[in-house]
Design a protein around this motif. Structure first.
Motif, PDB file in Angstrom:
ATOM      1  N   LEU A 261      33.140  27.977  35.022  1.00  0.00           N
ATOM      2  CA  LEU A 261      33.190  29.410  35.333  1.00  0.00           C
ATOM      3  C   LEU A 261      33.771  30.213  34.153  1.00  0.00           C
ATOM      4  CD1 LEU A 261      32.663  31.544  37.459  1.00  0.00           C
ATOM      5  CD2 LEU A 261      34.887  31.066  38.445  1.00  0.00           C
ATOM      6  N   ASP A 262      34.754  29.654  33.481  1.00  0.00           N
ATOM      7  CA  ASP A 262      35.328  30.365  32.319  1.00  0.00           C
ATOM      8  C   ASP A 262      34.293  30.533  31.206  1.00  0.00           C
ATOM      9  OD1 ASP A 262      37.807  30.918  33.327  1.00  0.00           O
ATOM     10  OD2 ASP A 262      38.673  29.003  32.686  1.00  0.00           O
ATOM     11  N   PHE A 263      33.440  29.497  31.034  1.00  0.00           N
ATOM     12  CA  PHE A 263      32.375  29.622  30.025  1.00  0.00           C
ATOM     13  C   PHE A 263      31.421  30.743  30.435  1.00  0.00           C
ATOM     14  CE2 PHE A 263      27.924  28.514  29.002  1.00  0.00           C
ATOM     15  CZ  PHE A 263      27.977  28.732  27.628  1.00  0.00           C
ATOM     16  N   ALA A 264      31.061  30.755  31.731  1.00  0.00           N
ATOM     17  CA  ALA A 264      30.139  31.800  32.204  1.00  0.00           C
ATOM     18  C   ALA A 264      30.749  33.186  31.984  1.00  0.00           C
ATOM     19  CB  ALA A 264      29.824  31.584  33.681  1.00  0.00           C
TER      20      ALA A 264
ATOM     21  N   GLY B 114      23.497  25.792  45.679  1.00  0.00           N
ATOM     22  CA  GLY B 114      22.839  25.899  44.381  1.00  0.00           C
ATOM     23  C   GLY B 114      23.776  26.138  43.216  1.00  0.00           C
ATOM     24  N   GLY B 115      25.084  26.055  43.460  1.00  0.00           N
ATOM     25  CA  GLY B 115      26.044  26.199  42.361  1.00  0.00           C
ATOM     26  C   GLY B 115      25.838  25.104  41.329  1.00  0.00           C
ATOM     27  N   THR B 116      26.117  25.413  40.079  1.00  0.00           N
ATOM     28  CA  THR B 116      25.920  24.443  38.993  1.00  0.00           C
ATOM     29  C   THR B 116      27.282  23.917  38.530  1.00  0.00           C
ATOM     30  OG1 THR B 116      26.065  26.168  37.317  1.00  0.00           O
ATOM     31  CG2 THR B 116      23.872  25.691  38.197  1.00  0.00           C
TER      32      THR B 116
ATOM     33  N   GLY C 206      24.862  30.188  38.181  1.00  0.00           N
ATOM     34  CA  GLY C 206      25.358  29.349  39.281  1.00  0.00           C
ATOM     35  C   GLY C 206      26.777  28.856  39.087  1.00  0.00           C
ATOM     36  N   ALA C 207      27.409  29.248  37.970  1.00  0.00           N
ATOM     37  CA  ALA C 207      28.757  28.753  37.687  1.00  0.00           C
ATOM     38  C   ALA C 207      29.736  29.206  38.761  1.00  0.00           C
ATOM     39  CB  ALA C 207      29.221  29.255  36.320  1.00  0.00           C
TER      40      ALA C 207
ATOM     41  N   LEU D 276      41.477  40.184  33.729  1.00  0.00           N
ATOM     42  CA  LEU D 276      41.919  38.788  33.822  1.00  0.00           C
ATOM     43  C   LEU D 276      42.624  38.552  35.155  1.00  0.00           C
ATOM     44  CD1 LEU D 276      43.339  37.982  30.258  1.00  0.00           C
ATOM     45  CD2 LEU D 276      41.233  37.133  31.294  1.00  0.00           C
ATOM     46  N   ARG D 277      43.393  39.555  35.582  1.00  0.00           N
ATOM     47  CA  ARG D 277      44.104  39.415  36.858  1.00  0.00           C
ATOM     48  C   ARG D 277      43.102  39.258  38.008  1.00  0.00           C
ATOM     49  NH1 ARG D 277      48.732  39.888  39.569  1.00  0.00           N
ATOM     50  NH2 ARG D 277      48.742  41.044  41.510  1.00  0.00           N
ATOM     51  N   LEU D 278      42.008  40.023  37.929  1.00  0.00           N
ATOM     52  CA  LEU D 278      40.993  39.902  38.978  1.00  0.00           C
ATOM     53  C   LEU D 278      40.388  38.507  38.975  1.00  0.00           C
ATOM     54  CD1 LEU D 278      39.100  43.289  38.671  1.00  0.00           C
ATOM     55  CD2 LEU D 278      40.810  42.631  40.342  1.00  0.00           C
ATOM     56  N   GLY D 279      40.093  37.998  37.766  1.00  0.00           N
ATOM     57  CA  GLY D 279      39.522  36.654  37.657  1.00  0.00           C
ATOM     58  C   GLY D 279      40.479  35.623  38.222  1.00  0.00           C
ATOM     59  N   TRP D 280      41.767  35.824  37.942  1.00  0.00           N
ATOM     60  CA  TRP D 280      42.799  34.898  38.417  1.00  0.00           C
ATOM     61  C   TRP D 280      42.872  34.916  39.945  1.00  0.00           C
ATOM     62  CZ3 TRP D 280      47.730  36.344  40.549  1.00  0.00           C
ATOM     63  CH2 TRP D 280      48.623  35.277  40.692  1.00  0.00           C
ATOM     64  N   LEU D 281      42.827  36.126  40.519  1.00  0.00           N
ATOM     65  CA  LEU D 281      42.858  36.237  41.980  1.00  0.00           C
ATOM     66  C   LEU D 281      41.629  35.558  42.589  1.00  0.00           C
ATOM     67  CD1 LEU D 281      44.064  39.929  42.430  1.00  0.00           C
ATOM     68  CD2 LEU D 281      45.293  37.897  43.182  1.00  0.00           C
ATOM     69  N   ALA D 282      40.467  35.771  41.936  1.00  0.00           N
ATOM     70  CA  ALA D 282      39.229  35.178  42.458  1.00  0.00           C
ATOM     71  C   ALA D 282      39.319  33.658  42.422  1.00  0.00           C
ATOM     72  CB  ALA D 282      38.033  35.658  41.638  1.00  0.00           C
TER      73      ALA D 282
END
Ligand SMILES: Cc1cc2nc3c(=O)[nH]c(=O)nc-3n(C[C@H](O)[C@H](O)[C@H](O)COP(=O)(O)OP(=O)(O)OC[C@H]3O[C@@H](n4cnc5c(N)ncnc54)[C@H](O)[C@@H]3O)c2cc1C
Length: 418
Positions: free
Chosen positions: A68-71, A62-64, A54-55, A321-327
């Motif tokens: 998100l970085d930990f997940a 229902g998000g926790t 849920g991160a 990482l770039r994808l994560g950054w865009l997200a």
């Protein structure tokens, strides 16, 4: 540009390692290789139970409050341990699509159940005669009067509110066959692309449905692939679903697919193939001896080849990482996902070929035979070599990704006819 991870991210990596030490059984990686099933239900339940699934999701669905970085660090850690979570990858792609395109009622019905680990969703796009050209799907969905049962779309408790108000009317009856419905053997639902209007151009007559695998008329058969993964053929013989199982508008499935495919290519989580080869190969090459007693790694050509693999792995990591950054910025990575997928799948095929060269004859022994003869790394290189071959097929074949990049990023003319 600074590519080093922040201190925060490093702390998450430590915490993720500790989480995996406490929750991931060492035998799961080998079990996935042996069974070909790249999803472990017990692990999925633990990820859900600790709020990791849920991160980053909105709390109203229902998000926790798990970071998100930990997940992400947890999923990287799973990949490092050789444990895949393919079922979660496909489920989260569909859940993201639902978040973008579904009604408020559907979001509340499905997303919390997904994040609690109660729904596992497989992708039912490909068919015997349509893979790359996915819009040519022949599976049909025909609207019929409701049979009055109001059967909920949930199957496992999800979406079982029986609520109406989505503009729902009648039921749909689905007939056809899907190929390569990965993780359907465990799934509670399949996200089925069906033709709802045969009288219009192919992209304009498609609709998507979330079909419970518990439905009458549904069947699933295993397909054994070169890479060791067991995927499935799924069959739909008069499968009836209520209208509220429809995701997106009638005949508007192609615009839903565009969103879903961006998530497939753009947010594909780490896999063990993409980040462990240089490490494992270097470890083997440092320990292994040539007949003259020197370490294999001391051969400069070998060291250089392993070095190139490490560089490509790093490039892939940075692209991810770039994808994560865009997200995180709330953007949909339209082209970047295709670029990353094309780069990492094509490079790992070269890498595993290099690896087998470096390992020599023992490298091609399969896991069972390798264990008996004491061959390198218990045969895992041979398994991963085969697994790398199929990566350029699923989630968009290389030729298709090249076309997307050429047309949408480089502005080259369209090479395909609609
Ligand atoms: C292990 C595995 C898991 C999969 N999981 C799923 C899943 O969960 N759900 C799902 O729906 N599907 C899944 N697939 C299916 C996958 O998406 C398709 O196999 C893929 O889209 C290719 O389609 P195809 O197999 O029909 O090959 P084709 O589309 O027939 O392609 C054959 C060859 O022709 C090339 N080609 C096709 N069209 C063009 C073109 N226009 N220009 C240039 N070259 C072209 C392709 O690149 C390929 O080399 C999976 C496949 C595999 C192998």
């Amino acid at each position: 540009m600074d590519f080093w991870e922040s201190d925060d991210l490093a702390a998450h990596r430590d915490a993720a390692r500790a989480w995996a030490d406490a929750n991931v059984r060492p035998e799961w990686a080998a079990e996935q290789v042996r069974t070909g099933c790249h999803q472990t239900p017990e692990l999925h339940a633990r990820l859900a139970g600790d709020g990791i699934l849920g991160a980053g999701w909105p709390p109203e669905y229902g998000g926790t409050d798990v970071d998100l970085d930990f997940a992400r660090a947890v999923f990287d850690e799973l990949a490092r341990r050789g444990v895949e979570a393919d079922g979660w990858s496909t489920t989260s792609m569909v859940a993201h699509t639902i978040l973008q395109v579904a009604t408020e009622e559907q979001k509340h019905a499905y997303i919390p159940a997904v994040l609690r680990g109660e729904m596992l969703i497989a992708l039912g796009y490909s068919e015997p005669d349509s893979g790359s050209d996915v819009a040519a799907a022949k599976t049909t969905a025909v609207r019929v009067p409701s049979d009055g049962t109001g059967a909920p779309p949930g199957g496992t408790g999800a979406g079982g509110t029986g609520a109406s108000g989505t503009g729902a009317s009648g039921d749909w009856v689905i007939n056809g066959q899907k190929m390569f419905t990965s993780t359907a053997q465990l799934a509670s639902h399949v996200f089925v692309l069906a033709r709802t209007n045969p009288d219009v151009p192919k992209h304009k007559g498609l609709t998507l449905f979330l079909v419970p695998t518990a439905s009458e008329g549904y069947a699933c058969q295993p397909i054994y692939t070169l890479g060791g993964q067991v995927t499935n053929a799924t069959f739909y013989a008069g499968v009836r679903v209520p209208d509220r199982a429809r995701i997106g508008g009638v005949d508007e499935g192609w615009s839903v697919m565009k969103v879903a495919l961006v998530y497939e290519r753009g947010f594909g989580s780490s896999t063990s193939l993409e980040q462990t080869l240089a490490r494992d190969l270097a470890a083997w090459a440092r320990a292994a001896r040539r007949p003259n007693g020197t370490a294999v790694f001391d051969d400069p050509l070998t060291a250089e080849r392993i070095g190139r693999i490490a560089v490509d792995e790093e490039v892939t990591r940075v692209m991810s990482l770039r994808l994560g950054w865009l997200a995180q910025r709330g953007e949909l990575p339209q082209i970047e996902g295709s670029m990353r997928k094309l780069f990492w799948t094509e490079t790992i095929q070269r890498h595993y070929s290099d690896a087998l060269d470096i390992l020599g004859a023992d490298g091609v022994l399969a896991p069972g035979a390798a264990a008996a003869s004491g061959a390198p790394a218990g045969g895992e290189f041979e398994h991963d070599f085969r697994a790398a071959v199929v990566t350029t097929v699923y989630g968009g074949a290389s030729e298709i990704l090249r076309e997307i990049i050429a047309e949408r990023r480089l502005g080259l003319p369209r090479s395909r006819r609609a």
